[in-house]
Design a protein around this motif. Structure first.
Motif, PDB file in Angstrom:
ATOM      1  N   ALA A   1      52.116  35.689  55.332  1.00 41.24           N
ATOM      2  CA  ALA A   1      52.740  35.784  54.012  1.00 41.24           C
ATOM      3  C   ALA A   1      52.372  34.592  53.137  1.00 41.24           C
ATOM      4  N   THR A   2      52.314  33.390  53.717  1.00 45.58           N
ATOM      5  CA  THR A   2      51.996  32.222  52.885  1.00 45.58           C
ATOM      6  C   THR A   2      50.555  32.283  52.386  1.00 45.58           C
ATOM      7  N   THR A   3      49.616  32.600  53.276  1.00 46.32           N
ATOM      8  CA  THR A   3      48.230  32.648  52.808  1.00 46.32           C
ATOM      9  C   THR A   3      48.035  33.796  51.819  1.00 46.32           C
ATOM     10  N   SER A   4      48.728  34.920  52.057  1.00 45.21           N
ATOM     11  CA  SER A   4      48.572  36.057  51.150  1.00 45.21           C
ATOM     12  C   SER A   4      49.159  35.769  49.776  1.00 45.21           C
ATOM     13  N   THR A   5      50.290  35.053  49.759  1.00 46.57           N
ATOM     14  CA  THR A   5      50.890  34.713  48.465  1.00 46.57           C
ATOM     15  C   THR A   5      49.959  33.781  47.700  1.00 46.57           C
ATOM     16  N   SER A   6      49.477  32.733  48.385  1.00 45.44           N
ATOM     17  CA  SER A   6      48.533  31.821  47.731  1.00 45.44           C
ATOM     18  C   SER A   6      47.318  32.580  47.226  1.00 45.44           C
ATOM     19  N   PHE A   7      46.803  33.450  48.080  1.00 49.05           N
ATOM     20  CA  PHE A   7      45.602  34.197  47.725  1.00 49.05           C
ATOM     21  C   PHE A   7      45.857  35.107  46.521  1.00 49.05           C
ATOM     22  N   ALA A   8      47.031  35.763  46.530  1.00 52.97           N
ATOM     23  CA  ALA A   8      47.338  36.694  45.443  1.00 52.97           C
ATOM     24  C   ALA A   8      47.472  35.952  44.113  1.00 52.97           C
ATOM     25  N   ILE A   9      48.130  34.773  44.138  1.00 49.69           N
ATOM     26  CA  ILE A   9      48.266  34.005  42.887  1.00 49.69           C
ATOM     27  C   ILE A   9      46.894  33.537  42.422  1.00 49.69           C
ATOM     28  N   ALA A  10      46.096  32.995  43.363  1.00 51.53           N
ATOM     29  CA  ALA A  10      44.761  32.511  42.996  1.00 51.53           C
ATOM     30  C   ALA A  10      43.906  33.661  42.475  1.00 51.53           C
ATOM     31  N   ASP A  11      44.066  34.832  43.091  1.00 51.07           N
ATOM     32  CA  ASP A  11      43.287  35.997  42.662  1.00 51.07           C
ATOM     33  C   ASP A  11      43.685  36.403  41.247  1.00 51.07           C
ATOM     34  N   THR A  12      44.985  36.326  40.954  1.00 53.79           N
ATOM     35  CA  THR A  12      45.453  36.655  39.607  1.00 53.79           C
ATOM     36  C   THR A  12      44.871  35.683  38.590  1.00 53.79           C
ATOM     37  N   LEU A  13      44.842  34.400  38.969  1.00 53.49           N
ATOM     38  CA  LEU A  13      44.385  33.375  38.023  1.00 53.49           C
ATOM     39  C   LEU A  13      42.869  33.322  37.918  1.00 53.49           C
ATOM     40  N   MET A  14      42.194  33.377  39.059  1.00 50.34           N
ATOM     41  CA  MET A  14      40.769  33.013  39.089  1.00 50.34           C
ATOM     42  C   MET A  14      39.868  34.091  39.700  1.00 50.34           C
ATOM     43  N   GLY A  15      40.474  35.198  40.137  1.00 46.37           N
ATOM     44  CA  GLY A  15      39.723  36.196  40.900  1.00 46.37           C
ATOM     45  C   GLY A  15      38.432  36.641  40.239  1.00 46.37           C
ATOM     46  N   THR A  16      38.456  36.784  38.882  1.00 42.31           N
ATOM     47  CA  THR A  16      37.265  37.348  38.235  1.00 42.31           C
ATOM     48  C   THR A  16      36.171  36.327  38.006  1.00 42.31           C
ATOM     49  N   VAL A  17      36.383  35.048  38.374  1.00 47.36           N
ATOM     50  CA  VAL A  17      35.268  34.113  38.183  1.00 47.36           C
ATOM     51  C   VAL A  17      34.083  34.502  39.071  1.00 47.36           C
ATOM     52  N   GLU A  18      34.361  35.328  40.110  1.00 44.12           N
ATOM     53  CA  GLU A  18      33.236  35.749  40.955  1.00 44.12           C
ATOM     54  C   GLU A  18      32.280  36.655  40.187  1.00 44.12           C
ATOM     55  N   ARG A  19      32.710  37.143  38.999  1.00 40.73           N
ATOM     56  CA  ARG A  19      31.807  37.981  38.201  1.00 40.73           C
ATOM     57  C   ARG A  19      30.945  37.161  37.248  1.00 40.73           C
ATOM     58  N   LEU A  20      30.983  35.849  37.400  1.00 40.94           N
ATOM     59  CA  LEU A  20      30.223  34.988  36.491  1.00 40.94           C
ATOM     60  C   LEU A  20      28.764  35.417  36.381  1.00 40.94           C
ATOM     61  N   GLY A  21      28.159  35.742  37.537  1.00 37.11           N
ATOM     62  CA  GLY A  21      26.749  36.130  37.544  1.00 37.11           C
ATOM     63  C   GLY A  21      26.483  37.280  36.585  1.00 37.11           C
ATOM     64  N   ARG A  22      27.420  38.231  36.559  1.00 32.83           N
ATOM     65  CA  ARG A  22      27.266  39.376  35.669  1.00 32.83           C
ATOM     66  C   ARG A  22      27.312  38.937  34.203  1.00 32.83           C
ATOM     67  N   HIS A  23      28.246  38.023  33.893  1.00 33.33           N
ATOM     68  CA  HIS A  23      28.342  37.545  32.504  1.00 33.33           C
ATOM     69  C   HIS A  23      27.086  36.784  32.105  1.00 33.33           C
ATOM     70  N   VAL A  24      26.552  36.030  33.076  1.00 31.03           N
ATOM     71  CA  VAL A  24      25.339  35.269  32.782  1.00 31.03           C
ATOM     72  C   VAL A  24      24.190  36.218  32.474  1.00 31.03           C
ATOM     73  N   ARG A  25      24.043  37.256  33.310  1.00 32.29           N
ATOM     74  CA  ARG A  25      22.933  38.185  33.111  1.00 32.29           C
ATOM     75  C   ARG A  25      23.081  38.997  31.840  1.00 32.29           C
ATOM     76  N   SER A  26      24.319  39.413  31.510  1.00 30.70           N
ATOM     77  CA  SER A  26      24.496  40.275  30.340  1.00 30.70           C
ATOM     78  C   SER A  26      24.492  39.465  29.041  1.00 30.70           C
ATOM     79  N   GLY A  27      24.566  38.153  29.148  1.00 30.27           N
ATOM     80  CA  GLY A  27      24.606  37.337  27.934  1.00 30.27           C
ATOM     81  C   GLY A  27      26.023  37.121  27.419  1.00 30.27           C
TER      82      GLY A  27
END
Lengths: 332, 274
Positions: free
Chosen positions: B74-100
């Protein structure tokens, strides 16, 4: 005090190319087969110029000449490899966020609006992100909506706008925060004649009323003729010309072509010492050498024959630009 | 210090504004939003069921009771869920870089990281958080430990530190995409994979794993070490008790590394052709 200053600015990119047998490219001398060879491309190679506040400057050059790279360095998107840049008193790559408040950018090929939001919401988000005070925002929005005829589009999501509509929306969004400087990258690309005229007229009035400095990247000579007091031509990352449009034209031995539609088909005419270079039914083409007078030719054609239509073809800006560069390369 | 906190307040305000705008955009398709949120929540709940299934067959896992394992989960999942809410989409940076699209982000007077993080924000990201919090509440109820003030305080501290560690790893991985735009998959190994590994007591893994999760990717500090303190257990691998209080240090180190990597990435950003 110049609002934009560049001093010996360079931007190099390291490009990795795979040496491949089927392209006929030679294998790198030291690398093994299939190794990637690194080459340094100088996209911008020693640019020095400055722009005074309130100027509208056309920034021209063939594809890949370094136009976009320059604009990206001026906005702080790219960090220059060498040289010094000051824009509105700031170093773009260091003070990018502070500079963003003073600058508006429009990319012809790419929107800065939010795809799924109605135009009105996009504008409101811009207002909040740029912290434009409510009364100023209201005033600017009313004015921009009026000038760009956006009233009926405000509640339409951006993705449903046509290219011309979206471009007008982008222009408005770029100017809501009263930027000192506006960079326009191909602002009239793909627009119809009416929209083009509207955009040009709008830019002119914004420049006149607010003293906004405009740097315009374009392939459209019409944009330049209508708007720009100064033209810079860049090629291979170097400044190949800097002056006004008349100066640009006079530099190049540009032939102009007069196309005449006669009332009846005739054999090739010889008028004022110029022989029709081509005929197609009633249509005839006359090539006027550089420095030759158009007025004489036209007057004599009209005096001697019944003419249903007549047009003058100026050399394309791409041709002018490539001619200038070839001259520059030859002349050193 | 005042300047730094003003910057942080600025960034949080912009994050809120952008998330709100994206939420309204997501509302254009309410059925899709609802189904995705429920789906997300169900997927997370299934993880809890997996723990229940394990403990239907055994009384302990790696020497830990069901309540303890649930607490770790539960503790790791809560941390993960909050981090995912805040920062989860930074993993799509490559897509933003390629699309301009990243160019456009750099033109706005707002941190580019905030814009990438808030990009296409949808309330469905919260779908993971609700079951994780429910599991946390349940485990706190079941846990058979002496609830001293220090142990009670450790629970929110470890969740916050865990969130920061996950955020740091996410941004570090994203920064690498400035160099290699297709690195998103490699990054998922440490984030999603890390989340999975830390759901179980580290005693079920070999000691090399524990070393790697301590010194290389500091995921053991998300929940393992502080949880040992909450449980009142000595470290099964013989690490000193001080490690159990080191999560804030690990969090700071992860954030500092992430911040350096991100800045270096932006400075070396090459943009696209046009």
């Amino acid at each position: 005090m110049a609002v934009i200053e560049l001093d010996g600015v360079e931007k190099h990119f390291t490009v990795r190319k795979r040496a491949r047998a089927d392209t006929g490219a030679p294998a790198p001398p030291t690398g093994r087969a299939g190794r990637r060879a690194r080459t340094v491309v100088r996209a911008v190679d020693g640019l020095t110029f400055s722009i005074e506040p309130g100027a509208i400057v056309g920034y021209l050059g063939p594809n890949g000449a370094g136009k976009s790279t320059t604009v990206k360095m001026l906005t702080g998107i790219l960090v220059p490899s060498a040289g010094r840049i000051r824009v509105a008193g700031l170093d773009p790559s260091r003070d990018r966020v502070a500079l963003a408040r003073k600058v508006g950018v429009v990319f012809g090929q790419r929107t800065t609006l939010w795809w799924d939001l109605p135009l009105r919401d996009s504008f409101d988000l811009v207002r909040r992100l740029y912290r434009v005070e409510a009364p100023r925002y209201r005033r600017n929005l009313d004015r921009l909506v009026g000038l760009l005829e956006l009233e009926d589009l405000l509640d339409t999501p951006v993705r449903q706008l046509s290219l011309g509509q979206r471009m007008r929306g982008d222009l408005a969004a770029a100017l809501l925060h009263d930027p000192e400087i506006v960079y326009l990258d191909e602002p009239t690309i793909g627009l119809d004649v009416v929209s083009k005229a509207a955009v040009r007229e709008f830019l002119e009035s914004i420049n006149r009323e607010r003293g906004t400095t405009v740097l315009l990247t374009t392939h459209d000579l019409g944009d330049v003729e209508r708007l720009c007091s100064r033209v810079m031509v860049i090629d291979h990352g170097r400044l190949a010309f800097d002056g006004d449009l008349a100066g640009l034209r006079s530099l190049v031995p540009s032939e102009r072509v007069v196309v005449v539609d006669l009332a009846v088909p005739l054999p090739p005419l010889v008028v004022a010492g110029v022989r029709a270079s081509r005929t197609d039914g009633p249509r005839q083409w006359f090539t006027v050498p550089a420095g030759g007078s158009l007025a004489d030719l036209v007057a004599q054609i009209v005096a001697g024959h019944e003419v249903s239509d007549l047009t003058v073809e100026e050399p394309a800006i791409e041709d002018v630009v490539s001619l200038i560069y070839r001259r520059g390369a030859r002349g050193g | 210090m005042a300047e730094a906190s003003a910057k942080l307040a600025d960034a949080m305000r912009a994050f809120g504004l952008l998330c709100w705008a994206w939420t309204r955009a997501a509302w254009q398709y309410p059925a899709s939003l609802l189904l995705l949120t429920v789906g997300q929540a169900l997927a997370t709940t299934l993880d809890v069921l997996a723990i229940v299934v394990i403990f239907a067959n055994t009384d302990e896992l790696g020497g830990f009771s069901a309540a303890e394992v649930l607490f770790l989960y539960a503790t790791t999942s809560t941390s993960f869920a909050i981090a995912d809410t805040l920062m989860g989409t930074v993993e799509r940076l490559g897509r933003h870089v390629r699309s301009g699209a990243f160019d456009v982000m750099l033109l706005r007077p707002v941190s580019a990281l905030v814009q990438v993080a808030a990009d296409t924000f949808s309330p469905r990201r919260l779908g993971k958080l609700v079951p994780a919090l429910a599991a946390l509440a349940l485990s706190l109820n079941l846990l058979d430990t002496q609830w001293t003030a220090g142990r009670i305080l450790m629970v929110p501290v470890m969740v916050i530190c865990g969130t920061l560690i996950y955020c740091g790893i996410w941004v570090l991985g994203a920064s690498y995409q400035f160099v290699a735009a297709d690195a998103a998959e490699a990054m998922n190994v440490t984030t999603y994979g890390g989340n999975y590994v830390t759901q179980y007591p580290l005693t079920v893994f070999s000691s090399e794993w524990v070393r790697a999760l301590t010194w290389v990717v500091p995921l053991a500090f998300v929940n393992w070490y502080p949880a040992l303190y909450v449980f009142g257990r000595p470290d099964p691998h013989g690490y000193p008790a001080g490690m159990q209080f080191a999560s804030p240090i690990a969090a700071v180190l992860a954030l500092v590394a992430a911040s350096f990597a991100w800045r270096a990435g932006v400075r070396h950003y090459r943009s696209t052709g046009s």
